[in-house]
Every structure is written in structure tokens, then in C-alpha cells.
Design an enzyme around this catalytic site. Structure first.
Site, PDB file in Angstrom:
ATOM      1  N   ARG A   7      36.920  32.426   8.638  1.00 51.01           N
ATOM      2  CA  ARG A   7      35.966  31.440   8.670  1.00 51.01           C
ATOM      3  C   ARG A   7      34.446  32.158   7.948  1.00 51.01           C
ATOM      4  O   ARG A   7      33.991  32.891   8.986  1.00 51.01           O
ATOM      5  CB  ARG A   7      35.726  31.418  10.195  1.00 51.01           C
TER       6      ARG A   7
ATOM      7  N   ASP B  86      30.104  32.029   7.611  1.00 52.79           N
ATOM      8  CA  ASP B  86      29.339  31.714   8.419  1.00 52.79           C
ATOM      9  C   ASP B  86      28.016  30.386   7.942  1.00 52.79           C
ATOM     10  O   ASP B  86      28.195  30.718   6.118  1.00 52.79           O
ATOM     11  CB  ASP B  86      28.477  32.317   9.134  1.00 52.79           C
TER      12      ASP B  86
ATOM     13  N   TYR C 218      34.576  41.281   1.469  1.00 54.88           N
ATOM     14  CA  TYR C 218      33.717  40.786   1.041  1.00 54.88           C
ATOM     15  C   TYR C 218      32.756  42.009   0.277  1.00 54.88           C
ATOM     16  O   TYR C 218      33.162  43.083  -0.032  1.00 54.88           O
ATOM     17  CB  TYR C 218      33.079  40.951   2.839  1.00 54.88           C
TER      18      TYR C 218
ATOM     19  N   ARG D 297      26.583  41.078   7.953  1.00 52.96           N
ATOM     20  CA  ARG D 297      25.883  41.545   7.394  1.00 52.96           C
ATOM     21  C   ARG D 297      24.706  42.098   8.101  1.00 52.96           C
ATOM     22  O   ARG D 297      23.445  42.233   8.276  1.00 52.96           O
ATOM     23  CB  ARG D 297      25.148  39.591   7.759  1.00 52.96           C
TER      24      ARG D 297
END
Lengths: 241, 241
Positions: free
Chosen positions: B50, B52, B111, B198
């Protein structure tokens, strides 16, 4: 007045082009508004290469005379960026002599055209490339690029109603290269005609090197291919000797 | 019902994230609408990671059971893309066994985080990178990345109110590399906590390798750095053994 050379990057997506048009969003109008807010006065704003709707710039060049109070040259880019919208930025500002003219002092311009050859569209590049999923012969593309190099009459590759004094351009470099799922066309020339690169790209994608050679000889716009979309085109840099 | 694995690319800019939220634009809602239009029925839509608001995907993985009339698997991507908005695309569709689950069958996720270190903003990448023009010690970044590799408790790098059962993640690779005016962080792990990458990036940009090591030991969220913006983050790929 002090004359500045500004180097600009912009995302052409939300502009109808460089040149001011009443009631429409243009890069020139945004830059003029920023200059108005940062400098007491300015005059003689000249651009090296007017770009059309959707066309991007990585190194557009502009000359402008600024007067009165305002930031020192080394702070001019930051001051302008503080008031420009996020799709335009000044990458550098330099002092130039009074006789410098971004258009007429330029000795050449370099453009890039990005073609996405993947089967499916790429959302992250959707306003950055021309998606062309049909088969392409890369050897033919290389041969077509080679045909373009040199001094030619490019009348077949511009709008028929334009008011160019001459259709002669000297192409110094024209090459295709593959980078992953993109074919990238790079072209340097002394000058370009209106829609010339997009018309050359659209024709190279659809026609043979022999067709390109015949179009350069005939100058017949009706035989050229479709004009490739603006979103794949980038003004990369402007050369000053 | 036939189970499919879909690989998706999307531009996260105009989404509040992956997961459906009433009245808000989400990737999941767009995909469900496309599935509804293309297949007679579908069920058990599961996503691997999921994402953001603002976070992009180059290779998100989704599993879904489809039934009734609909395109053959080799035409499913094109059929879905014909009805999806331009900021989401299905890159491939594959048949998978009934017990395949995009989330629980995944063995790892990769990522990428892109940091633009140039002095001025880059309009063409403004929704694609985190612009960080302050000085950075690249040796410290490399050392911080090395500290992260391995099995650690990442409680300091997630939201304090999340309901994770465990904060233990195994990071298999974490590296910084420079490409032109960007510093690019690549990380592979078995799993990630909410906001973890992040938060790690924001902390690495502001703190020392020793600080990162202390945060992994203490688990104290208040000592971690600011969470870097979603626009620099990309879900690159999901691994299935």
C-alpha cells in the site's frame, strides 16, 4: 540597464507555448510577471527558441535588460524562482555584454525527442514522451537521421503558411539512440523552422530514409508524415560561440 | 474464477494513496472501476504494497480473481488500460495459481527514493524528486545506509500510532548512488513499516550514521528526522520466489 542571460527549465504541459497570447497561459507571460516583481524595470526580453504547446525546455536561453533596484546577478535566479510557478525555473543568471541577444547571438540549438516504444503506456512519463508502440526498424531510423545531416531545404518539414524567409538549415548532428524502452532523437542545427523537429520525427517513424531524401529534394509538405506531439520534444541547450 | 497477477505503474501525484477512502481519489478505486468494466465479476483484490499520497509505483503487484466473460489473459492489460485514467497503467497480466496472494506470497519489496541536490528546482521533475539543496556528506549517507542493512527493530522509523504486530524488518540491501544532480537511495527488504523509508531518508539527510545506529537501538520516534515527502518515493518491484 544591466543585460542578463537567463537559462530556464520548464515543463511545457500546462502552457500553450512560449510566446505571449492574450488570455492564455504562456512561459513568456509568467517570466515577465516574475521580472516585474523582482526588478524595478526591464526591457528587450528576447528568447533563443520559441517553443510550442506542450514542448519542454531543459536549457532555454533568454536575454533581458534590467534596471533600477533588484537583486545582484548571483541572487537573481533564486529571487525569480521565489515568485515563478513550479513549472518554470531559472537555472542560472549571468551578466552579458550590451550587444548580447539570446536569439541572434546564438550559434546553434540542440533539441531532443523522446519516443516510448513499450507496449503499454508509462504513466510516470505520460507528458514527457511520445508513446509509439508499433514496430520500428532502428537501422532505418539511423539512416534517416544521417540523410538529414548537412545543409538542406526543409520546406517539406514546416507549416506551409509560415513566413520563413528561407527554408535552408544546417543540421550539424542528428542521431537516434536507444535507452531502455525509449528511442531518443538528438538534433543540433544552426536554426530550426516552425514544427520542423516534430515533423521530421513523425516522418522518420512512418517513412523510409529514401522517402526523407525525396522530401528534402521536393519540399512537398503534403508528402511528409504527421507532426509528432509536442510532449516528446525538449529544447536542451543553446550554443553561443 | 481465474486468478491474475497484475503489475502496475502509477503516478502518485493526484492520488491520496493506494487504499480506498470514501470520496477521495485512490489507485485502488480506479483499478476496481476498470476491473468492473472489463470483467463480469472479480473478487479478492490484494495489493503487495500500500502506497501513501504522492508515492509512485513502477512495479506494484496486485492479485485478483476474475470470473465470467472477459478478455483472455494476454489481452487483459490492454483492455484494462483502455479504461484506466492516464496516471495508472497495467504493465502486464499473468495467470497465477489459486493460492497466490500478492501480499503474502511476496518475499521482498524494492523501493527507490530520489533526492535532487541541485541548487535550483527542476520543473520537469517537480513531482518526481525531493529537492534538497543543502550540503550533504555522501560518505555519511553511505555509512548510514550500511547501518540499516540487516535485521533490526525499526520502531523509531514508523508512525507511533500504527498497529504493527512487530517492528522487526530484514533489510537486504540499502545503498545510495549519485546520478548527475540526484542522489538515489535503493532499499530491498522483506517488509516495510508505514512511512519507514521516508522516515529513514529524512533522518539520513539530517543526522549522522551514529545517530541512525542509536535510533535503531532506542526505537525512539521523537529522535528521528522529518519524514521525507512522498513524491520522491517509488515502489520499484515486488519479488516472488
Amino acid at each position: 540597464m544591466q543585460r542578463l542571460k537567463l537559462t530556464l527549465e520548464y515543463d511545457g504541459t500546462d502552457f500553450v507555448g512560449w510566446a505571449r497570447q492574450p488570455g492564455l497561459r504562456t512561459v513568456e507571460a509568467e517570466l515577465r510577471e516574475a521580472l516585474r516583481r523582482v526588478f524595478a524595470s526591464f526591457d528587450e526580453l528576447i528568447v533563443a527558441g520559441r517553443t510550442d504547446a506542450g514542448v519542454h525546455a531543459l536549457g532555454q536561453a533568454v536575454s533581458v535588460a534590467v534596471g533600477g533596484r533588484g537583486p545582484a546577478t548571483e541572487h537573481a535566479a533564486a529571487a525569480l524562482n521565489a515568485v515563478l510557478p513550479s513549472d518554470v525555473a531559472v537555472l542560472s543568471a549571468e551578466d552579458v555584454p550590451d550587444d548580447f541577444n539570446a536569439r541572434f547571438s546564438a550559434s546553434g540549438r540542440s533539441y531532443r525527442y523522446r519516443v516510448l516504444t513499450a507496449r503499454h503506456a508509462a504513466p510516470l512519463r505520460r507528458a514527457r514522451v511520445h508513446h509509439y508502440p508499433r514496430p520500428l526498424d532502428e537501422h532505418d531510423l539511423d539512416a534517416s537521421a544521417a540523410v538529414i545531416v548537412g545543409e538542406h531545404d526543409f520546406e517539406a518539414f514546416t507549416k506551409t503558411k509560415t513566413h520563413h524567409d528561407s527554408f535552408i538549415c544546417t543540421v550539424r548532428r542528428a542521431t537516434w539512440r536507444r535507452t531502455g524502452d525509449e528511442l531518443i532523437f538528438e538534433i543540433d542545427a544552426s536554426r530550426f523552422l516552425r514544427h520542423m523537429i516534430r515533423s521530421l520525427v513523425g516522418t522518420m517513424l512512418e517513412q523510409s530514409p529514401e522517402d526523407i531524401r525525396a522530401l528534402l529534394a521536393s519540399g512537398n509538405r503534403n508528402d511528409a508524415g504527421t507532426t509528432a506531439p509536442g510532449r516528446g520534444l525538449y529544447l536542451v541547450s543553446v550554443a553561443y560561440d
